[in-house]
Design a protein around this motif. Structure first.
Motif, PDB file in Angstrom:
ATOM      1  N   LEU A 141      80.156  -9.114 -65.258  1.00  0.00           N
ATOM      2  CA  LEU A 141      81.045  -8.830 -66.381  1.00  0.00           C
ATOM      3  C   LEU A 141      80.212  -8.836 -67.649  1.00  0.00           C
ATOM      4  O   LEU A 141      79.413  -9.744 -67.871  1.00  0.00           O
ATOM      5  N   GLY A 142      80.392  -7.824 -68.474  1.00  0.00           N
ATOM      6  CA  GLY A 142      79.702  -7.781 -69.752  1.00  0.00           C
ATOM      7  C   GLY A 142      78.263  -7.337 -69.622  1.00  0.00           C
ATOM      8  O   GLY A 142      77.855  -6.783 -68.600  1.00  0.00           O
ATOM      9  N   PRO A 143      77.478  -7.598 -70.652  1.00  0.00           N
ATOM     10  CA  PRO A 143      76.083  -7.143 -70.652  1.00  0.00           C
ATOM     11  C   PRO A 143      75.248  -7.890 -69.618  1.00  0.00           C
ATOM     12  O   PRO A 143      75.544  -9.025 -69.259  1.00  0.00           O
ATOM     13  N   LYS A 144      74.196  -7.215 -69.136  1.00  0.00           N
ATOM     14  CA  LYS A 144      73.298  -7.810 -68.152  1.00  0.00           C
ATOM     15  C   LYS A 144      72.547  -8.973 -68.791  1.00  0.00           C
ATOM     16  O   LYS A 144      72.168  -8.925 -69.957  1.00  0.00           O
ATOM     17  N   GLU A 145      72.357  -9.996 -68.030  1.00  0.00           N
ATOM     18  CA  GLU A 145      71.632 -11.156 -68.527  1.00  0.00           C
ATOM     19  C   GLU A 145      70.150 -10.822 -68.636  1.00  0.00           C
ATOM     20  O   GLU A 145      69.586 -10.149 -67.783  1.00  0.00           O
ATOM     21  N   ALA A 146      69.524 -11.282 -69.693  1.00  0.00           N
ATOM     22  CA  ALA A 146      68.114 -10.999 -69.927  1.00  0.00           C
ATOM     23  C   ALA A 146      67.243 -11.745 -68.921  1.00  0.00           C
ATOM     24  O   ALA A 146      67.581 -12.835 -68.458  1.00  0.00           O
ATOM     25  N   ASP A 147      66.115 -11.109 -68.588  1.00  0.00           N
ATOM     26  CA  ASP A 147      65.136 -11.751 -67.712  1.00  0.00           C
ATOM     27  C   ASP A 147      64.236 -12.643 -68.551  1.00  0.00           C
ATOM     28  O   ASP A 147      64.037 -12.409 -69.750  1.00  0.00           O
ATOM     29  N   LYS A 148      63.653 -13.636 -67.898  1.00  0.00           N
ATOM     30  CA  LYS A 148      62.729 -14.515 -68.606  1.00  0.00           C
ATOM     31  C   LYS A 148      61.467 -13.740 -68.949  1.00  0.00           C
ATOM     32  O   LYS A 148      61.011 -12.890 -68.191  1.00  0.00           O
ATOM     33  N   ASN A 149      60.898 -14.054 -70.093  1.00  0.00           N
ATOM     34  CA  ASN A 149      59.647 -13.451 -70.520  1.00  0.00           C
ATOM     35  C   ASN A 149      58.672 -14.586 -70.807  1.00  0.00           C
ATOM     36  O   ASN A 149      58.417 -14.940 -71.954  1.00  0.00           O
ATOM     37  N   VAL A 150      58.142 -15.176 -69.738  1.00  0.00           N
ATOM     38  CA  VAL A 150      57.262 -16.323 -69.853  1.00  0.00           C
ATOM     39  C   VAL A 150      55.868 -15.834 -70.253  1.00  0.00           C
ATOM     40  O   VAL A 150      55.349 -14.878 -69.674  1.00  0.00           O
ATOM     41  N   ARG A 151      55.279 -16.483 -71.230  1.00  0.00           N
ATOM     42  CA  ARG A 151      53.946 -16.094 -71.699  1.00  0.00           C
ATOM     43  C   ARG A 151      52.990 -17.258 -71.497  1.00  0.00           C
ATOM     44  O   ARG A 151      53.326 -18.404 -71.781  1.00  0.00           O
ATOM     45  N   GLU A 152      51.825 -16.918 -71.013  1.00  0.00           N
ATOM     46  CA  GLU A 152      50.785 -17.924 -70.777  1.00  0.00           C
ATOM     47  C   GLU A 152      49.655 -17.688 -71.774  1.00  0.00           C
ATOM     48  O   GLU A 152      49.161 -16.574 -71.901  1.00  0.00           O
ATOM     49  N   PHE A 153      49.241 -18.720 -72.480  1.00  0.00           N
ATOM     50  CA  PHE A 153      48.149 -18.622 -73.427  1.00  0.00           C
ATOM     51  C   PHE A 153      47.004 -19.499 -72.960  1.00  0.00           C
ATOM     52  O   PHE A 153      47.214 -20.613 -72.479  1.00  0.00           O
ATOM     53  N   SER A 154      45.787 -18.990 -73.140  1.00  0.00           N
ATOM     54  CA  SER A 154      44.611 -19.786 -72.787  1.00  0.00           C
ATOM     55  C   SER A 154      44.398 -20.845 -73.867  1.00  0.00           C
ATOM     56  O   SER A 154      44.930 -20.748 -74.982  1.00  0.00           O
ATOM     57  N   GLU A 155      43.566 -21.810 -73.559  1.00  0.00           N
ATOM     58  CA  GLU A 155      43.260 -22.876 -74.511  1.00  0.00           C
ATOM     59  C   GLU A 155      42.588 -22.292 -75.753  1.00  0.00           C
ATOM     60  O   GLU A 155      42.852 -22.708 -76.880  1.00  0.00           O
ATOM     61  N   GLU A 156      41.759 -21.263 -75.548  1.00  0.00           N
ATOM     62  CA  GLU A 156      41.065 -20.602 -76.651  1.00  0.00           C
ATOM     63  C   GLU A 156      42.051 -19.903 -77.594  1.00  0.00           C
ATOM     64  O   GLU A 156      41.925 -19.989 -78.817  1.00  0.00           O
ATOM     65  N   GLN A 157      43.061 -19.251 -77.042  1.00  0.00           N
ATOM     66  CA  GLN A 157      44.065 -18.575 -77.864  1.00  0.00           C
ATOM     67  C   GLN A 157      44.898 -19.590 -78.656  1.00  0.00           C
ATOM     68  O   GLN A 157      45.246 -19.341 -79.814  1.00  0.00           O
ATOM     69  N   LEU A 158      45.227 -20.711 -78.048  1.00  0.00           N
ATOM     70  CA  LEU A 158      45.988 -21.741 -78.745  1.00  0.00           C
ATOM     71  C   LEU A 158      45.202 -22.325 -79.914  1.00  0.00           C
ATOM     72  O   LEU A 158      45.739 -22.570 -80.986  1.00  0.00           O
ATOM     73  N   LYS A 159      43.884 -22.549 -79.725  1.00  0.00           N
ATOM     74  CA  LYS A 159      43.044 -23.084 -80.799  1.00  0.00           C
ATOM     75  C   LYS A 159      42.902 -22.071 -81.928  1.00  0.00           C
ATOM     76  O   LYS A 159      42.892 -22.441 -83.102  1.00  0.00           O
ATOM     77  N   ALA A 160      42.792 -20.786 -81.598  1.00  0.00           N
ATOM     78  CA  ALA A 160      42.665 -19.749 -82.619  1.00  0.00           C
ATOM     79  C   ALA A 160      43.934 -19.673 -83.469  1.00  0.00           C
ATOM     80  O   ALA A 160      43.867 -19.409 -84.673  1.00  0.00           O
ATOM     81  N   GLY A 161      45.067 -19.915 -82.891  1.00  0.00           N
ATOM     82  CA  GLY A 161      46.327 -19.885 -83.613  1.00  0.00           C
ATOM     83  C   GLY A 161      46.469 -21.000 -84.624  1.00  0.00           C
ATOM     84  O   GLY A 161      47.229 -20.896 -85.589  1.00  0.00           O
ATOM     85  N   GLN A 162      45.736 -22.092 -84.433  1.00  0.00           N
ATOM     86  CA  GLN A 162      45.813 -23.211 -85.373  1.00  0.00           C
ATOM     87  C   GLN A 162      45.130 -22.900 -86.701  1.00  0.00           C
ATOM     88  O   GLN A 162      45.380 -23.553 -87.700  1.00  0.00           O
ATOM     89  N   ASN A 163      44.264 -21.894 -86.722  1.00  0.00           N
ATOM     90  CA  ASN A 163      43.527 -21.555 -87.932  1.00  0.00           C
ATOM     91  C   ASN A 163      44.239 -20.507 -88.781  1.00  0.00           C
ATOM     92  O   ASN A 163      43.766 -20.142 -89.837  1.00  0.00           O
ATOM     93  N   VAL A 164      45.362 -20.001 -88.332  1.00  0.00           N
ATOM     94  CA  VAL A 164      46.098 -18.974 -89.063  1.00  0.00           C
ATOM     95  C   VAL A 164      47.096 -19.648 -89.996  1.00  0.00           C
ATOM     96  O   VAL A 164      47.833 -20.540 -89.585  1.00  0.00           O
ATOM     97  N   ILE A 165      47.099 -19.210 -91.241  1.00  0.00           N
ATOM     98  CA  ILE A 165      48.049 -19.749 -92.209  1.00  0.00           C
ATOM     99  C   ILE A 165      49.307 -18.900 -92.131  1.00  0.00           C
ATOM    100  O   ILE A 165      49.263 -17.689 -92.321  1.00  0.00           O
ATOM    101  N   SER A 166      50.413 -19.525 -91.888  1.00  0.00           N
ATOM    102  CA  SER A 166      51.685 -18.826 -91.769  1.00  0.00           C
ATOM    103  C   SER A 166      52.116 -18.263 -93.109  1.00  0.00           C
ATOM    104  O   SER A 166      51.856 -18.855 -94.158  1.00  0.00           O
ATOM    105  N   LEU A 167      52.780 -17.131 -93.086  1.00  0.00           N
ATOM    106  CA  LEU A 167      53.296 -16.541 -94.320  1.00  0.00           C
ATOM    107  C   LEU A 167      54.403 -17.380 -94.939  1.00  0.00           C
ATOM    108  O   LEU A 167      54.764 -17.176 -96.094  1.00  0.00           O
TER     109      LEU A 167
END
Length: 187
Positions: A141-167
């Motif tokens: 009934l109604g709209p289709k339920e959305a599928d999960k969109n799980v994202r995996e980040f490496s340790e290197e990507q997580l560390k790089a994100g800490q150096n970005v200043i948010s707008l």
């Protein structure tokens, strides 16, 4: 619904009118047709609030609905028309839908249906249950339920994100003129 109570007045009447204004006859009719299809019961599918209330108020149809999803979900369906027995049926339905995957914030309180206080939230709960029906090989009934969109980040990507200043912190380009502490604002 308890007919012996006085009607709401003042701010309570305004709040109730706002809740009632959210109710949509077309969506309620679609929901009742879906319930009829799942349960096989011969019910009147008019989307009017009074009809929805009459069809669902004792909770037996709601219990049959969740038992169609998974047999034995509600073990004892009370056939009595006594108030507390009907409210037990509604409560058993609410416990079952949470187990079937409906988020708690999309359920309603027993009193919303029993005293016809918020039929909009009843329809929202049934619509949410209708989205889960596909998981049980039933018509949805109604709209289709959305599928999960799980994202995996490496340790290197997580560390790089800490150096970005948010707008959200603003910008370091240019200067905001006219703002300084200690000066008076000229009018």
């Amino acid at each position: 619904m308890a007919d012996y109570r006085a009607g709401k007045a003042g701010i309570n009447a305004e709040a109730q009118a706002r809740i009632n204004s959210k109710y949509n006859n077309d969506i309620a009719q679609e929901t009742l047709e879906w319930i009829k299809q799942i349960t096989g019961e011969n019910i009147k599918t008019d989307g009017d609030a009074d009809n929805l209330y009459e069809v669902l108020k004792d909770g037996t149809l709601l219990c049959k609905l969740v038992n169609a999803f998974q047999a034995g979900t509600v073990k004892k369906v009370n056939q009595s028309t006594m108030a507390f027995k009907c409210m037990e049926n509604i409560n058993a339905f609410l416990e079952a839908v949470v187990k079937l995957g409906v988020p708690a914030q999309e359920t309603f309180q027993t009193i919303d249906l029993w005293e016809k206080q918020n039929l909009y939230s009843v329809v929202i709960c049934l619509q949410s249950l209708g989205r889960k029906a596909g998981n049980f090989n039933l018509p949805t009934l109604g709209p289709k339920e959305a599928d999960k969109n799980v994202r995996e980040f490496s340790e290197e990507q997580l560390k790089a994100g800490q150096n970005v200043i948010s707008l959200q912190y603003g910008t370091n380009k240019g200067q905001q003129s006219g703002i300084s502490f200690g000066n008076r604002r000229q009018m």
